[in-house]
Structure formats: C-alpha cells, structure tokens
Design an enzyme around this catalytic site. Structure first.
Site, mmCIF file in Angstrom:
data_model
loop_
_atom_site.group_PDB
_atom_site.id
_atom_site.type_symbol
_atom_site.label_atom_id
_atom_site.label_comp_id
_atom_site.label_asym_id
_atom_site.label_seq_id
_atom_site.Cartn_x
_atom_site.Cartn_y
_atom_site.Cartn_z
ATOM 1 N N ASP A 37 9.320 3.167 2.045
ATOM 2 C CA ASP A 37 8.089 3.893 2.339
ATOM 3 C C ASP A 37 7.805 3.732 3.834
ATOM 4 O OD1 ASP A 37 5.573 4.873 2.775
ATOM 5 O OD2 ASP A 37 4.656 3.943 1.018
ATOM 6 N N PHE A 40 0.858 -1.192 0.000
ATOM 7 C CA PHE A 40 0.000 0.000 0.000
ATOM 8 C C PHE A 40 0.887 1.232 0.000
ATOM 9 C CE2 PHE A 40 -2.282 3.611 1.594
ATOM 10 C CZ PHE A 40 -3.435 3.565 0.833
ATOM 11 N N LYS A 100 2.305 11.193 7.211
ATOM 12 C CA LYS A 100 1.515 10.934 8.419
ATOM 13 C C LYS A 100 2.070 11.627 9.680
ATOM 14 C CE LYS A 100 -1.137 7.149 6.663
ATOM 15 N NZ LYS A 100 -0.826 5.987 5.846
HETATM 16 C C1 LIG Z 1 -0.988 6.054 4.333
HETATM 17 C C2 LIG Z 1 0.132 5.560 3.507
HETATM 18 C C3 LIG Z 1 0.467 6.160 2.274
HETATM 19 C C4 LIG Z 1 -0.363 7.251 1.661
HETATM 20 O O1 LIG Z 1 -0.438 8.394 2.435
HETATM 21 P P1 LIG Z 1 -1.621 9.457 2.143
HETATM 22 O O2 LIG Z 1 -1.255 10.622 3.015
HETATM 23 O O3 LIG Z 1 -2.903 8.806 2.538
HETATM 24 O O4 LIG Z 1 -1.578 9.787 0.704
HETATM 25 C C5 LIG Z 1 1.572 5.687 1.598
HETATM 26 N N1 LIG Z 1 2.297 4.673 2.083
HETATM 27 C C6 LIG Z 1 2.004 4.059 3.247
HETATM 28 C C7 LIG Z 1 2.869 2.930 3.726
HETATM 29 C C8 LIG Z 1 0.909 4.469 3.992
HETATM 30 O O5 LIG Z 1 0.593 3.842 5.132
#
Ligand SMILES: *Cc1c(COP(=O)(O)O)cnc(C)c1O
Length: 424
Positions: A233, A146, A274
C-alpha cells in the site's frame, strides 16, 4: 448576478459545523487558495503547507501542467463509463505500467477503493491460481495499519475510534506486529491458506514508523517462499514522497533513477492513490503482472468513474511532473537536511524527543503523553507562525510538505518550526 461576499474564517467553520457531519476535527484554518508549497486562508494570510493533503499534493498546489491537463480534458470528454472505450485510458495505463514496471493496471478513484480492489484481486488469485479452497483465503496485515475507511478495511484496523459500532466485520485477516519478521514467518508457517501480505512500506498514519533496514526485502522473500502475494500500500509513501519513486520499488527496469536499494522489494500488487493525481482529482490504481491481474474478468469488478478520461489525463500529467521536475531526488535531498536540522534541535530542546522518516515524509515525537494536547497546541502556534501541520497520534507531528519545495523555503520552514517549539 449577485456578488457573493467572501466568508470570514469563523463563518466558514460555523457552516461546516452546522451542516456537515462531524467526521473530522480540522485545525481551525480556512483555506481558499493554493499555489506550489503555499496555501492562503480566506483573510489572505499565507502558510507553508506541511501536510500536502496527506501526501496527495506532492507536486504542489494547482500545478499548472496538471491543471491544464485536467481543464483541457474536462472541456473535451469527462466520463464515458467503462461501457465504452475512451481515447485516454489506454495511453495512461501504458505510461503508468511502464513507469512502475508492471504488466497491467486497474483504475479506481480513492485509496480505499484501490485497497479493496487489491484484496479482491489477491483472494481471487488465491482460489484460481494458488489453489486455496474457496472462502478460506487469509490475508496477513500489520497492527496499527491505515488502509482506508470501508467496512472491510476497518475490519482489520486496530484503531478503536475507527471501528467502534461499525461491525459486523469481514473475516479472513491475520494481524501481526509491524516490522517483525518472526511474526510474519510464524503466521506463514502456521496457516496454509495465506494468500497475501498487505503492508505499508512506512506506516504514515500510525505516526511515520519506518521499519528496520532490510525488513521489506526479507518480508518479500518470505512471501516468495510461501507463494504469498506481497501487497504494497503505497498510497501515502508512493510517487516520490520518500525520496524514491516508490518506497518498495527496486525494479531497475522502472524509470526510477534512485532505485539502487533493495532490488528484491518489488510488490506483486502495488496500490497507488493520493499523489497519482497531484491532488487535483481522485485517482487511484492497482498494478500487477498478468499472472495475477488476468484472474479479473468482465463483470468481476468495476467503478463508474474509475479510468475516466479526466483521471487518465491528470495522472499522466502528475507522473510527468514527478519525473521532469526530479521530485524524488529533491525529496531525498531536502529530507536529509530536514532530519539533520531537527535531530540537532532535538538535542537542545526537551520538548522534541526525536525525528524520523524518509525523504519528505517525516515526524517529530513530542516529549509528552499521548493524551496531552501539547502536539495540537504546537500545531496551533505553527499555524499562527505561517506553517500548517497536524498531529497524527497524540504526541506525534507529521511534516510532509509538497515535494516542489526548494532549499531556501525548507530552511525558512525549519526556523519556523524551531522558533515555534522554543516558545513552549
Ligand atoms: C490515505 C490512505 C489510504 C486511503 O486513501 P483514501 O483516498 O483516503 O481512501 C489508504 N492507504 C494509505 C496508506 C493511506 O495513506
């Protein structure tokens, strides 16, 4: 001035259903206030937040230091765009790059934007530094990843709900199994045009899948061997969530006191979002060293809001809270208690198969089919008993409270969880 009556929960839900696009399926609870590890609904009922806005609110709801930084800056200067310099961005970039051990930072707003930025950066590096022929670069990604919701990012998702009828998709991605080093090695050896390997240190959305011990270090070593960028990520795993400042960072020149583990797992490109803002404001970032980041020249990439003074002030405060309140250590310590307690409970309860995770990013596996509503029903009962959590995939419930929780609160939450599940 007219007095606006407080909506009831049902009225608020009805409004969203009627006037909002139905792109989410929220748990039926309507929140109107948050403080620390708690949130309150419009009727005044208090809950423990065990989602933390998908780990954006690691520092707790409405942390006064972050709110103060945000409101002060909002009153002073909110947005200049990058057409001009502002007096907050450089300070933040210095602080963040020193904290995480990189030369440079590229500021964006949301996680998906930062992932997009990392992909563009990786491709440009491949053509201009590695010497791959233009338009041939491939980026290796993992199944069940994700990384966000843009058209390019869903191009390499394998969630049919996220992809169906959104094509045509972006090319240039090779998908391999997560936590499978042979698959990575094979993909690297078969394709001479690989530019990067994009990976989540723990797959959060997929259901908190923690890879085997040593996987990330070995994957990084394979990337080094093939001159491929290791792109982490850490939008969900970063900022102390897994009991360390970063799940990948082993860079001992960074400020993470807990960095003892695998020192070779340093990302070439780090993606944060985040909790970089503590949930107060959308702030994301991509970090890399000069040899990579310097391929980006004026006009190549940008964002009107990226790097705005409020974002910069908020991020400095949010990272300051993580350091000064020792949130990584707290997540590490409480996470161990949580997993020990829940593992013992799983032994005695047929409905809980297992518990897994790191730090305060954990999940329990419910002993039922993926299609069953059991996990959802448990979350509804947890809500009734004062704790908010949500299933990730069917029968998996993620538990990720704010990292400012104390042990007494955690023990209280553990008994709510045990008692609730025992009712089933
Ligand atoms: C939440 C998330 C995203 C996307 O972030 P948004 O601010 O919702 O666009 C990307 N990678 C990971 C691992 C995430 O948990």
């Amino acid at each position: 001035m007219a007095v606006v009556d407080q909506l009831t929960s049902q009225q608020a839900i009805d409004l969203e259903n009627k006037y909002g696009a139905h792109n989410y399926h929220p748990l039926p609870v309507v929140l109107s206030r948050g403080e620390g590890v708690y949130v309150w609904d419009v009727e005044g009922k208090k809950y423990y937040d065990f989602l933390s806005a998908y780990s954006a609110v690691n520092q707790g709801h409405c942390h006064p230091r972050i709110v103060d930084a945000m409101t002060e800056q909002a009153k002073t200067l909110s947005l200049t765009s990058r057409a001009f310099y502002n007096d907050k961005l450089g300070e933040y970039e210095k602080f963040a790059t020193e904290t995480f051990g990189f030369d440079k930072l590229l500021p964006m707003n949301t996680g998906a934007e930062a992932v997009e930025t990392a992909l563009k950066l990786c491709r440009k590096w491949a053509y201009e530094v590695k010497g791959i022929e233009e338009n041939n670069a491939q980026i290796i990604v993992c199944e069940n990843n994700f990384h966000g919701r843009t058209t390019t990012i869903i191009s390499f998702s394998n969630d049919p709900v996220a992809r169906k009828n959104f094509g045509p998709f972006t090319n240039g991605f090779i998908k391999i199994e997560y936590d499978n080093l042979n698959a990575l090695e094979e993909a690297l050896e078969k394709n001479k045009d690989v530019a990067g390997f994009l990976v989540e240190p723990i797959q959060g959305e997929a259901g908190v899948y923690v890879p085997s011990e040593g996987y990330l270090a070995a994957a990084k070593a394979l990337c080094v061997k093939h001159n491929v960028l290791f792109i982490a990520d850490e939008v969900q795993t970063g900022i102390a969530r897994t009991g360390r400042l970063l799940a990948t960072c082993g860079n001992c020149s960074c400020a993470d006191k807990n960095c003892s583990g695998e020192p070779e797992v340093k990302a070439d490109i780090l993606i944060l979002g985040k909790a970089l803002s503590g949930g107060a404001y959308p702030v994301s970032a991509v970090m890399a060293n000069d040899s990579i980041m310097n391929v980006i020249k004026p006009g190549n990439h940008g964002s009107t809001f990226g790097g705005n003074p409020i974002a910069a002030a908020v991020a400095v405060a949010a990272l300051g809270v993580v350091k000064d309140e020792n949130l990584a250590e707290n997540a590490q310590r409480l996470g161990e208690i949580f997993r020990k307690e829940l593992a013992a409970f799983a032994e005695t309860n047929d409905l809980v198969n297992s518990v897994r995770g790191k730090g305060l990013l954990n999940a329990i596996l419910i002993n039922d089919t993926e299609e069953s509503s059991t996990a959802w029903d448990i979350c509804i009962k947890l809500r009734d008993n004062g704790l908010l959590a949500k299933p990730t995939h069917g029968n998996i419930i993620r538990f990720a409270p704010p990292l400012v929780m104390n042990e007494e609160q955690l023990m209280d939450c553990i008994s709510i969880i045990k008692n609730t599940i025992s009712e089933f």
